[in-house]
Design an enzyme around this catalytic site. Structure first.
Site, mmCIF file in Angstrom:
data_model
loop_
_atom_site.group_PDB
_atom_site.id
_atom_site.type_symbol
_atom_site.label_atom_id
_atom_site.label_comp_id
_atom_site.label_asym_id
_atom_site.label_seq_id
_atom_site.Cartn_x
_atom_site.Cartn_y
_atom_site.Cartn_z
ATOM 1 N N LEU A 19 27.848 -181.905 42.834
ATOM 2 C CA LEU A 19 28.398 -182.822 43.837
ATOM 3 C C LEU A 19 27.455 -184.002 44.093
ATOM 4 C CD1 LEU A 19 30.347 -183.709 46.012
ATOM 5 C CD2 LEU A 19 29.410 -181.964 47.532
ATOM 6 N N ALA A 20 26.146 -183.736 44.255
ATOM 7 C CA ALA A 20 25.221 -184.827 44.601
ATOM 8 C C ALA A 20 25.187 -185.890 43.505
ATOM 9 C CB ALA A 20 23.820 -184.266 44.842
ATOM 10 N N SER A 46 26.055 -175.285 40.718
ATOM 11 C CA SER A 46 26.479 -174.429 41.837
ATOM 12 C C SER A 46 27.709 -175.040 42.500
ATOM 13 C CB SER A 46 25.358 -174.299 42.870
ATOM 14 O OG SER A 46 24.297 -173.557 42.348
ATOM 15 N N TRP A 49 31.061 -173.762 41.709
ATOM 16 C CA TRP A 49 31.312 -172.378 42.109
ATOM 17 C C TRP A 49 31.449 -172.212 43.620
ATOM 18 C CZ3 TRP A 49 27.156 -169.464 38.712
ATOM 19 C CH2 TRP A 49 27.559 -169.535 37.381
ATOM 20 N N GLN A 51 32.625 -171.732 47.202
ATOM 21 C CA GLN A 51 33.885 -171.105 47.607
ATOM 22 C C GLN A 51 34.316 -171.553 48.997
ATOM 23 O OE1 GLN A 51 33.074 -166.933 47.346
ATOM 24 N NE2 GLN A 51 33.174 -166.891 45.123
ATOM 25 N N GLU A 118 32.791 -169.494 59.359
ATOM 26 C CA GLU A 118 31.758 -168.790 58.589
ATOM 27 C C GLU A 118 30.637 -168.350 59.516
ATOM 28 O OE1 GLU A 118 30.565 -171.094 55.194
ATOM 29 O OE2 GLU A 118 32.319 -170.453 54.054
ATOM 30 N N HIS A 233 21.871 -164.537 49.577
ATOM 31 C CA HIS A 233 23.225 -164.311 50.092
ATOM 32 C C HIS A 233 23.402 -162.813 50.248
ATOM 33 C CE1 HIS A 233 27.475 -164.376 50.789
ATOM 34 N NE2 HIS A 233 27.426 -165.688 50.880
ATOM 35 N N ARG A 278 22.560 -165.305 57.860
ATOM 36 C CA ARG A 278 22.495 -164.688 56.528
ATOM 37 C C ARG A 278 21.268 -163.817 56.314
ATOM 38 N NH1 ARG A 278 24.781 -169.192 52.325
ATOM 39 N NH2 ARG A 278 26.928 -168.700 52.866
ATOM 40 N N HIS A 337 20.354 -167.208 46.480
ATOM 41 C CA HIS A 337 21.570 -168.022 46.575
ATOM 42 C C HIS A 337 21.288 -169.498 46.814
ATOM 43 C CE1 HIS A 337 25.732 -168.855 47.345
ATOM 44 N NE2 HIS A 337 25.508 -169.217 48.591
ATOM 45 N N ARG A 372 19.441 -172.009 55.896
ATOM 46 C CA ARG A 372 20.607 -172.900 55.860
ATOM 47 C C ARG A 372 21.781 -172.282 56.599
ATOM 48 N NH1 ARG A 372 25.049 -173.252 51.310
ATOM 49 N NH2 ARG A 372 24.559 -171.060 51.344
ATOM 50 N N LEU A 378 26.910 -178.322 50.783
ATOM 51 C CA LEU A 378 27.793 -179.303 50.130
ATOM 52 C C LEU A 378 27.815 -180.586 50.967
ATOM 53 C CD1 LEU A 378 30.874 -177.203 48.913
ATOM 54 C CD2 LEU A 378 29.049 -178.174 47.521
HETATM 55 C C1 LIG Z 1 28.459 -169.208 44.141
HETATM 56 C C2 LIG Z 1 28.057 -170.267 45.125
HETATM 57 C C3 LIG Z 1 28.887 -170.558 46.194
HETATM 58 C C4 LIG Z 1 28.516 -171.550 47.111
HETATM 59 N N1 LIG Z 1 29.370 -171.869 48.138
HETATM 60 C C5 LIG Z 1 29.048 -172.896 48.962
HETATM 61 C C6 LIG Z 1 29.964 -173.332 49.963
HETATM 62 O O1 LIG Z 1 31.067 -172.817 50.096
HETATM 63 N N2 LIG Z 1 29.587 -174.361 50.767
HETATM 64 C C7 LIG Z 1 28.377 -174.975 50.650
HETATM 65 O O2 LIG Z 1 28.084 -175.912 51.400
HETATM 66 N N3 LIG Z 1 27.506 -174.586 49.700
HETATM 67 C C8 LIG Z 1 27.818 -173.582 48.855
HETATM 68 N N4 LIG Z 1 26.933 -173.209 47.883
HETATM 69 C C9 LIG Z 1 25.723 -174.011 47.691
HETATM 70 C C10 LIG Z 1 26.130 -175.330 47.057
HETATM 71 O O3 LIG Z 1 27.132 -175.094 46.103
HETATM 72 C C11 LIG Z 1 24.951 -176.019 46.394
HETATM 73 O O4 LIG Z 1 23.872 -176.109 47.268
HETATM 74 C C12 LIG Z 1 25.351 -177.440 45.987
HETATM 75 O O5 LIG Z 1 26.530 -177.396 45.238
HETATM 76 C C13 LIG Z 1 24.241 -178.083 45.188
HETATM 77 O O6 LIG Z 1 24.756 -179.264 44.635
HETATM 78 P P1 LIG Z 1 23.831 -180.134 43.725
HETATM 79 O O7 LIG Z 1 24.646 -181.297 43.291
HETATM 80 O O8 LIG Z 1 22.549 -180.396 44.419
HETATM 81 O O9 LIG Z 1 23.442 -179.184 42.490
HETATM 82 P P2 LIG Z 1 24.368 -178.430 41.442
HETATM 83 O O10 LIG Z 1 25.770 -178.455 41.849
HETATM 84 O O11 LIG Z 1 23.764 -177.105 41.182
HETATM 85 O O12 LIG Z 1 24.231 -179.334 40.138
HETATM 86 C C14 LIG Z 1 23.016 -179.432 39.442
HETATM 87 C C15 LIG Z 1 23.262 -180.217 38.176
HETATM 88 O O13 LIG Z 1 22.037 -180.604 37.579
HETATM 89 C C16 LIG Z 1 22.068 -180.312 36.171
HETATM 90 N N5 LIG Z 1 20.668 -180.224 35.751
HETATM 91 C C17 LIG Z 1 19.687 -179.437 36.248
HETATM 92 N N6 LIG Z 1 18.523 -179.704 35.649
HETATM 93 C C18 LIG Z 1 18.764 -180.679 34.736
HETATM 94 C C19 LIG Z 1 17.947 -181.391 33.814
HETATM 95 N N7 LIG Z 1 16.638 -181.159 33.711
HETATM 96 N N8 LIG Z 1 18.528 -182.329 33.030
HETATM 97 C C20 LIG Z 1 19.864 -182.573 33.124
HETATM 98 N N9 LIG Z 1 20.678 -181.938 34.004
HETATM 99 C C21 LIG Z 1 20.132 -181.012 34.797
HETATM 100 C C22 LIG Z 1 22.882 -179.029 36.126
HETATM 101 O O14 LIG Z 1 23.314 -178.732 34.816
HETATM 102 C C23 LIG Z 1 23.989 -179.423 37.098
HETATM 103 O O15 LIG Z 1 24.911 -180.302 36.467
HETATM 104 C C24 LIG Z 1 27.285 -172.220 46.960
HETATM 105 C C25 LIG Z 1 26.448 -171.913 45.888
HETATM 106 C C26 LIG Z 1 26.832 -170.942 44.966
HETATM 107 C C27 LIG Z 1 25.923 -170.632 43.824
#
Ligand SMILES: Cc1cc2nc3c(=O)[nH]c(=O)nc-3n(C[C@H](O)[C@H](O)[C@H](O)COP(=O)(O)OP(=O)(O)OC[C@H]3O[C@@H](n4cnc5c(N)ncnc54)[C@H](O)[C@@H]3O)c2cc1C
Length: 512
Positions: A19-20, A46, A49, A51, A118, A233, A278, A337, A372, A378
């Site tokens: 997402l970021a 993450s 995934w 939910q 939640e 978690h 949690r 988690h 958290r 998210l």
């Molecule tokens: C099963 C699960 C359920 C969750 N449910 C929730 C929820 O309902 N609500 C909520 O707020 N949070 C939830 N979370 C937490 C939340 O999903 C994450 O904190 C958030 O999505 C992180 O987003 P992000 O963009 O920072 O990283 P991520 O979504 O993890 O993306 C990281 C990206 O970086 C890439 N990457 C990493 N290292 C490199 C590199 N060296 N070079 C190139 N690419 C790289 C990866 O391949 C990926 O594309 C959940 C987490 C999990 C695991």
């Protein structure tokens, strides 16, 4: 051979397509940028995934102040209240922005956004999509938007291996792909590389996410914060599959109860019961498992036949291991988690290293403190991805590339995971932390495939050794109480190595 991609020189480079990363690229547009990601766009994240959904104070009985109050309670005294207030205040506009980008959030019978409840939230405020498929719905919509945006150059299947600096300023990114090495010359790099769960045997995160961005930033000299705070978690689906499937808090929010193998509802007398914070629930479940028991979620009475429609993703995860949650107990256990720590950033996502921005789980903004609040991550990823993109928009700098180092090998967590899982889990002790430091230090100092994971793990271990108290997600058997004047921890890789070397040689001298 390492190719220098001069045709893309100077463009902001975003690493990661959760997402970021995706929202940052879309916010930067129409300014041309490059999005580098290890797997396919949006995969191995993450985000996809997730939910439960996104916490946003939009209900008639809710307010930013109430959301902030819940966040501060969960953060257990270590949130940066001002940063948290700013991020939380932007939640309603982030939901609107995601809606404009094509995310179709679930609605109630009146057409208003449906709001889930939640753990540790005092109001129903979890905005969700596709039932329990919120992350997939968000990432599908954003991926589509990114792929149709001509300003965004997507490079898939490529991993960032080193941040290049010239005189202490970011000058580019060294990456590895299936067709060899490449350098993206840029003075504006945004890491959106996600969490650290891959350091642990039992995790809900994609196995490849061990804190790659944290290792890159640490090697380049950035300051890290709150590294010791890893959230476990409480309810991952217990079984042999890896990563473990998550049984979202929302299931407990709908009334499912935790029982042990004797049928006892062991959380009944704890404040908040199944919806306690949690760390409280995770430690209670760990204690049941440590005494040789088993723990189950009982959703039969509270959710029953509607389980499949309300929680389709969880339902299919349960069905894949032969469990029908409408009629059977779901076996659960805690799993790594979420990481509250990461690269320190200011409110615009700027790290302490000029030219490096960090957003999402890889960053530490101070929103989460020691723990958290569910579904705030998210929210943080979206708000900070947008803020960082807005900030780096107007800041191109000409920084010449310096010497390009040899390409490091692909990191591997195999050697690190057993130590981290045993010694840096939900319950820690001085002896265990010391053992982890001694095991991790030689790997972190080396050049082997375990070096980057060991660097991240070592910084967790050293930070855990320095926090002589139990607070939020950091629990020590030898220091069960809170210290009165605790502060957020900050550390650089250089400091962590120095402390680890001193701790190791002291122990060697003692045992000589
Ligand atoms: C099963 C699960 C359920 C969750 N449910 C929730 C929820 O309902 N609500 C909520 O707020 N949070 C939830 N979370 C937490 C939340 O999903 C994450 O904190 C958030 O999505 C992180 O987003 P992000 O963009 O920072 O990283 P991520 O979504 O993890 O993306 C990281 C990206 O970086 C890439 N990457 C990493 N290292 C490199 C590199 N060296 N070079 C190139 N690419 C790289 C990866 O391949 C990926 O594309 C959940 C987490 C999990 C695991």
């Amino acid at each position: 051979m390492t190719e220098i991609l001069q045709n893309l020189a100077g463009r902001p480079v975003i690493v990661g397509s959760g997402l970021a990363g995706l929202i940052a690229a879309l916010t930067l547009s129409p300014e041309p940028c490059v999005l580098v990601t290890r797997a396919r766009l949006g995969a191995e994240s993450s985000s996809v995934w997730a939910q439960g959904g996104i916490a946003a104070c939009i209900g008639a009985d809710d307010s930013a102040d109430l959301h902030l109050a819940d966040t501060l309670v969960a953060g257990d005294g270590l949130c940066d209240a001002a940063a948290a207030a700013e991020i939380i205040a932007e939640a309603p506009s982030v939901i609107a922005a995601l809606h404009r980008l094509g995310v179709s959030f679930d609605r109630d019978g009146n057409g208003s956004l449906a709001l889930g409840l939640e753990a540790a939230h005092s109001r129903r405020r979890i905005v969700h999509a596709g039932g329990d498929g919120s992350g997939a719905a968000i990432i599908t919509a954003l991926t589509k938007a990114v792929l149709t945006d001509p300003a965004i150059t997507v490079i898939e299947g490529v991993e960032a291996r080193r941040i290049l600096t010239t005189n202490g300023v970011v000058s580019g990114l060294l990456c590895a792909g299936s067709r060899g090495g490449m350098v993206l010359p840029s003075s504006r790099v945004l890491l959106a590389t996600g969490g650290i769960g891959g350091l642990y045997e039992a995790t809900t995160n994609p196995a490849g996410n061990f804190g790659r961005g944290i290792a890159l930033a640490a090697r380049a000299g950035a300051v890290l914060a709150d590294m010791e705070f890893v959230q476990f978690h409480p309810t991952a689906l217990d079984g042999n599959q890896r990563p473990l499937a998550l049984i979202s808090e929302a299931v407990r929010g709908e009334g499912a109860e935790l029982i042990n193998e004797r049928g006892e509802r062991f959380m009944r007398h704890v404040s908040g019961a199944e919806l306690a914070p949690r760390d409280v629930v995770a430690r209670a479940i760990s204690a049941e498992i440590a005494r040789g028991g088993r723990v189950f979620l009982d959703a039969r009475r509270a959710i029953g036949a509607s389980f499949a429609s309300r929680f389709p993703t969880i339902h299919s995860a349960c069905r894949s291991v032969g469990i029908d949650p409408a009629e059977q107990l779901i076996p659960v256990r805690p799993a790594a988690h979420y990481h509250m720590g990461g690269v320190v950033t200011d409110r615009d996502g700027r790290s302490t290293l000029p030219g490096l921005w960090v957003a999402g789980e890889a960053a530490s903004t101070g929103l989460h403190g020691a723990n958290r609040l569910a579904s705030n991550s998210l929210l943080e990823a979206a708000v900070m991805g947008m803020r960082a993109a807005d900030d780096l928009k107007s800041k191109p700098m000409a920084v010449p590339l310096g010497t390009i180092p040899p390409m490091p090998s692909e990191p591997d967590t195999t050697a690190v995971r057993p130590t981290v899982s045993r010694q840096l889990g939900a319950l820690r002790s001085a002896a265990g932390i010391q053992q982890s430091i001694e095991a991790l230090l030689p790997m972190a100092e080396g050049n082997d495939v375990g070096a980057d994971p060991a660097i991240v793990a070592l910084m967790i271990a050293v930070s855990a050794s320095l926090r002589t108290e139990s607070r939020g997600a950091h629990a020590r058997t030898d220091y069960p109480l809170k210290q009165p004047a605790a502060q957020r921890s900050r550390i650089t890789l250089g400091q962590a190595l120095e402390i680890a070397r001193a701790a190791s040689s002291l122990n060697l001298a003692r045992s000589a």
